[in-house]
Design an enzyme around this catalytic site. Structure first.
Site, PDB file in Angstrom:
ATOM      1  N   LYS A 102      66.125   3.960  11.819  1.00 41.70           N
ATOM      2  CA  LYS A 102      67.557   3.667  11.689  1.00 41.70           C
ATOM      3  C   LYS A 102      68.348   4.875  12.176  1.00 41.70           C
ATOM      4  O   LYS A 102      68.162   5.987  11.661  1.00 41.70           O
ATOM      5  CB  LYS A 102      67.833   3.412  10.208  1.00 41.70           C
TER       6      LYS A 102
HETATM    7  C1  E4P Z   1      71.883  -1.339   5.400  1.00 35.70           C
HETATM    8  O1  E4P Z   1      70.904  -1.081   6.071  1.00 35.70           O
HETATM    9  C2  E4P Z   1      72.472  -0.393   4.421  1.00 35.70           C
HETATM   10  O2  E4P Z   1      71.456   0.236   3.685  1.00 35.70           O
HETATM   11  C3  E4P Z   1      73.395  -1.009   3.403  1.00 35.70           C
HETATM   12  O3  E4P Z   1      73.629  -2.369   3.620  1.00 35.70           O
HETATM   13  C4  E4P Z   1      74.528  -0.103   3.089  1.00 35.70           C
HETATM   14  O4  E4P Z   1      75.596  -0.757   2.506  1.00 35.70           O
HETATM   15  P1  E4P Z   1      76.450  -0.102   1.348  1.00 35.70           P
HETATM   16  O5  E4P Z   1      76.391   1.379   1.499  1.00 35.70           O
HETATM   17  O6  E4P Z   1      77.813  -0.654   1.490  1.00 35.70           O
HETATM   18  O7  E4P Z   1      75.783  -0.563   0.074  1.00 35.70           O
END
Ligand code: E4P
Length: 197
Positions: free
Chosen positions: A89
């Site tokens: 990622k």
């Molecule tokens: C996705 O890969 C992220 O981990 C996640 O959806 C982050 O979202 P948030 O920080 O709004 O919970």
């Protein structure tokens, strides 16, 4: 639509795997820190990702901490060695796009995250991303319509069938988000375990 669970909690992942609902996992540094703190010492980030990859057949997103391309590549290559189902990622920045292009060229799945605009999603697809993650809830938080971004990306990608990047609706907060993502045709929704349940 594929379901990924947005967690680094092993018990949650095992529980969902047993239902047959789970197609993959996304983690982020906060989720990893929470999981490691709960499990105590003796485990690190890479071990945790290895454990998750052994439970789930589908892609497991593991995020780099570096913000420069060299650092992202160094971390990304180490993460990719953990298991063949690791998706590295990287943030949707200029350096993130370069890292995406390089890692994709090496046969690694890449999840380009923190997408806040349709044009950014177009860049991620051009850089060869396996997944692009529009952050629905975070846009809702600032008074915008996060699901509208998913709709725009779907429309753009559908105009160009040679773009193979999958839309991974992220920052999902409600069951209505899940339904809307499915109606729009997001390829994947990554959802907290409680929302999936
Ligand atoms: C996705 O890969 C992220 O981990 C996640 O959806 C982050 O979202 P948030 O920080 O709004 O919970």
């Amino acid at each position: 639509m594929k379901f990924f669970v947005d967690t680094a909690d092993i018990a949650e992942i095992k529980d969902l795997t047993a239902t047959g609902l789970l197609d993959g996992v996304t983690t982020n540094p906060s989720l990893v820190a929470k999981s490691l703190a709960e499990k105590g010492a003796g485990r690190d980030f890479r071990q945790l990702i290895k454990e998750i990859c052994a439970i789930v057949d589908g892609p497991v997103s593991a995020e780099v901490a570096a913000v420069d391309v060299e650092g992202m590549l160094e971390e990304g290559r180490l993460l990719a060695k953990i298991a063949k189902n690791v998706a590295v990622k990287v943030p949707l920045t200029w350096d993130g796009l370069k890292a995406c292009k390089a890692l994709t060229g090496e046969g690694t799945m890449v999840n380009v995250t923190l997408c806040f605009s349709a044009n950014q999603a177009l860049l991620a697809a051009k850089a060869g991303a396996t997944f692009v993650s529009p952050f629905v809830g975070r846009l809702d938080d600032i008074g915008l319509d996060g699901m509208e971004l998913v709709r725009e990306i779907r429309a753009i990608y559908d105009n160009y069938p040679d773009l193979s990047t999958e839309i991974l609706a992220a920052s999902i907060r409600t069951v209505n988000h899940v339904k809307q993502a499915a109606l729009i045709g997001a390829d994947v929704a990554t959802v907290p375990a409680a929302i999936l349940k």
